[in-house]
Design an enzyme around this catalytic site. Structure first.
Site, PDB file in Angstrom:
ATOM      1  N   GLU A  90       1.056  -8.428  -1.224  1.00 17.12           N
ATOM      2  CA  GLU A  90       1.926  -7.314  -0.840  1.00 17.12           C
ATOM      3  C   GLU A  90       3.313  -7.402  -1.478  1.00 17.12           C
ATOM      4  OE1 GLU A  90       0.487  -4.855   0.130  1.00 17.12           O
ATOM      5  OE2 GLU A  90       0.240  -4.723   2.301  1.00 17.12           O
ATOM      6  N   THR A 100       8.050   1.935  -0.278  1.00 19.77           N
ATOM      7  CA  THR A 100       8.169   1.128   0.937  1.00 19.77           C
ATOM      8  C   THR A 100       9.576   0.547   1.078  1.00 19.77           C
ATOM      9  OG1 THR A 100       5.818   0.568   0.862  1.00 19.77           O
ATOM     10  CG2 THR A 100       7.227  -0.832   2.212  1.00 19.77           C
TER      11      THR A 100
END
Length: 308
Positions: free
Chosen positions: A122, A178
């Site tokens: 991630e 994000t």
């Protein structure tokens, strides 16, 4: 499988696996050294194939070093999950590699270890090893991350009569979406907001524990993160209102957005109708949208395993 993180009050703590959509990842050992990645499917050209910039590649590189896997690897990623929509696209590919290499090389890793390894991927998309999406992708169902260090998870099944509606607008999302969504979050919050979010989070977990879809949806209220991110999603308020009018139990932003997710009690309303109402909400803001109905799903599954 795709996943939805946060679910309202569970920022960086809650994750839910979805039955649809999903990525398919094929791993092949190779006599050629190094890691080679091919990406096919949805928006494939927007995804880097460089191992150090691809979530799957980062996981594969790390596992190759940690477990001394003396082989090259070919990774073919077939994207069924739309990237950068808040549906755990990067987590799906990373988790598939962690599970796949565990299977290929008989590493006998625990679920906790697989989640830790998948979370390393991630970094490529979110800038940190957050595990809310990958934990749900690996374990399936609903996951609560009790702590990160040490990693501790609670995994619960979703109620049998729980459906999910998802919609996202056709808008350009920046490469570091994000990070941008995190940048707007407040650094200080009133104590009454903390108390309300904790109450809703506890009630939502209770809803999953006892199988109460209505309680899950009614607890999907966030007074900290969602208000800060609402302005990043065109038509946010109308989408939410439309979903509730169509029979949804609750509505929230999926992950960092721009997807929005609604929980539907199958006995009381149609998830397909709720999804269409959400699509119309985005249209009212001038954006075409993709909308679909699904349900909670299982974690990563091995489709086929062949010995060379």
């Amino acid at each position: 499988p795709a996943t939805s993180a946060n679910l309202g009050p569970g920022f960086d703590v809650f994750g839910l696996a979805l039955e649809y959509p999903a990525d398919k990842v094929t791993l092949t050992a190779s006599s050629e050294p190094g890691i080679r990645i091919r990406v096919k499917g949805l928006q494939a050209k927007t995804i880097s194939t460089a191992p150090n910039r691809n979530t799957a590649g980062i996981v594969a590189s790390h596992m190759s070093r940690e477990f001394s896997l003396k082989t090259g690897l070919s990774i073919i990623i077939e994207k069924g999950i739309w990237p950068s929509k808040g549906l755990g696209s990067s987590a799906a590919s990373a988790s598939a590699v962690a599970v796949g290499l565990n299977e290929m090389f008989g590493l006998n890793l625990t679920l906790d270890k697989i989640v830790r390894l998948a979370a390393k991927g991630e970094v490529a998309s979110a800038g940190s090893e957050h595990a809310d999406n990958v934990s749900a992708t690996v374990c399936g169902g609903f996951v609560v991350l009790r702590s990160y260090n040490p990693l501790s998870m609670v995994n619960l099944k979703a109620p049998a009569d729980m459906d999910v509606s998802v919609a996202f607008p056709h808008m350009i999302t920046p490469p570091h979406k994000t990070a941008i969504a995190r940048s707007v979050l407040p650094h200080m919050i009133p104590i009454e907001h903390l108390v309300r979010n904790v109450g809703n989070a506890a009630a939502m977990v209770s809803g999953f524990a006892v199988g109460n879809v209505d309680l899950i949806g009614e607890s999907m209220l966030d007074v900290v993160v969602e208000p800060a991110r609402a302005s990043l999603i065109p038509g946010f308020q109308r989408v939410k209102e439309n979903a509730l009018k169509a029979g949804a139990c609750g509505v929230t932003i999926s992950g960092a957005g721009p997807s929005m997710l609604a929980v539907v009690n199958r006995k009381k309303a149609s998830a397909a109708n709720v999804a269409e109402a959400m699509r119309e909400g985005f249209r009212s803001a001038g954006y075409e949208a993709t909308a679909f109905a699904t349900r909670p799903g299982r974690g990563v599954s091995i489709l086929e395993s062949k010995k060379q």
